[in-house]
Structure formats: structure tokens, C-alpha cells
Design a protein around this motif. Sequence first.
Motif, PDB file in Angstrom:
ATOM      1  N   CYS A   1      39.055 -18.290   4.081  1.00  0.00           N
ATOM      2  CA  CYS A   1      40.293 -17.914   4.765  1.00  0.00           C
ATOM      3  C   CYS A   1      40.104 -16.690   5.657  1.00  0.00           C
ATOM      4  CB  CYS A   1      41.380 -17.593   3.749  1.00  0.00           C
ATOM      5  SG  CYS A   1      41.849 -18.987   2.731  1.00  0.00           S
ATOM      6  N   SER A   2      40.813 -16.692   6.762  1.00  0.00           N
ATOM      7  CA  SER A   2      40.869 -15.506   7.613  1.00  0.00           C
ATOM      8  C   SER A   2      41.820 -14.504   6.958  1.00  0.00           C
ATOM      9  CB  SER A   2      41.390 -15.877   9.005  1.00  0.00           C
ATOM     10  OG  SER A   2      42.763 -16.240   8.923  1.00  0.00           O
ATOM     11  N   GLU A   3      41.841 -13.280   7.468  1.00  0.00           N
ATOM     12  CA  GLU A   3      42.742 -12.263   6.903  1.00  0.00           C
ATOM     13  C   GLU A   3      44.208 -12.693   7.036  1.00  0.00           C
ATOM     14  OE1 GLU A   3      41.892  -9.520   5.075  1.00  0.00           O
ATOM     15  OE2 GLU A   3      39.919 -10.460   5.216  1.00  0.00           O
ATOM     16  N   LYS A   4      44.556 -13.251   8.168  1.00  0.00           N
ATOM     17  CA  LYS A   4      45.939 -13.709   8.381  1.00  0.00           C
ATOM     18  C   LYS A   4      46.296 -14.832   7.411  1.00  0.00           C
ATOM     19  CE  LYS A   4      49.136 -15.289  11.902  1.00  0.00           C
ATOM     20  NZ  LYS A   4      49.375 -15.606  13.301  1.00  0.00           N
ATOM     21  N   GLU A   5      45.391 -15.758   7.191  1.00  0.00           N
ATOM     22  CA  GLU A   5      45.636 -16.855   6.250  1.00  0.00           C
ATOM     23  C   GLU A   5      45.778 -16.330   4.822  1.00  0.00           C
ATOM     24  OE1 GLU A   5      43.212 -20.364   8.645  1.00  0.00           O
ATOM     25  OE2 GLU A   5      42.140 -19.069   7.239  1.00  0.00           O
ATOM     26  N   LYS A   6      44.985 -15.332   4.473  1.00  0.00           N
ATOM     27  CA  LYS A   6      45.080 -14.740   3.138  1.00  0.00           C
ATOM     28  C   LYS A   6      46.475 -14.171   2.890  1.00  0.00           C
ATOM     29  CE  LYS A   6      40.219 -13.379   2.807  1.00  0.00           C
ATOM     30  NZ  LYS A   6      39.286 -12.241   2.754  1.00  0.00           N
TER      31      LYS A   6
END
Length: 130
Positions: A41-46
Motif C-alpha cells: 500500500c501507498s501512504e495514502k492507501e494506508k
Amino acid sequence: MHGLVEQFLKLRPPKFAGMGDPEEAESWIDELHKAFELLRCSEKEKVTLATYQLQGNANHWWKVKEFLQLQQTNLTVDQYEVKFAQLSRYAPRLIENPVDRAKRFRDGLKLNIRSQLVALNLKDYNELYE
């Protein structure tokens, strides 16, 4: 994002309600990190996935924090006002005074808009919004 959410939920990640001891929070974070690593996951997805797992007090706290950090950034003034109104429901004590409500709204506006409004010294939310 829809596919990622499905994959995330298949892992049956824990929910977090913000109750209990700090070790419970650390355990929740550790479990989410495992899922995030597996799914890359990307930071935004996290952030999106983690907030989906918040319940009760923890969810309420998150929305208050989101309200406190609300900025107009790339939103139109109308879009910003809608978001402000939605999130302000979670922080009624911060805006119960009409002057505080107007100031908080003004302070989240883009700098070029805010600087023009400061000189007008508007203390009424509706006048400020208009």
C-alpha cells in the motif's frame, strides 16, 4: 481502490474502537502494518484503509482531527464549506461560539482569500462565507 479494499478486507484486519490500554492500539497498528506490507500500500492507501477500521471513540476522534486540519487547498470555496459543515458536526464545542466558527472557517481558506477577509474583520460565518 475498490480491488485493494476487497483484498484488505479478505485479510480480516482488526477494528479499533479507541478503548482499552495502549498495548491494544500498538497491536492494532502492528496487524495493519502486516496487511499493508502484503498489499504494498501507498501512504495514502494506508490512511484510507486504516480509517475504515476505526470504530466508536476512535472514529469520532479521527473526524475531529480531520476537522481541525481542514484546509481549502484545491477545493472551491463552496466545496470547502460543504466539507467544513460535514466535519464540524464532530467538533461542536469548537464552533459553538459564532465568532469561533467564522474564525475557524476563515483560517482554513487559501492564503490569498484569507488575507483579503482578515482586513474586513467579519465575525459572522454566513457573511464570511458569502
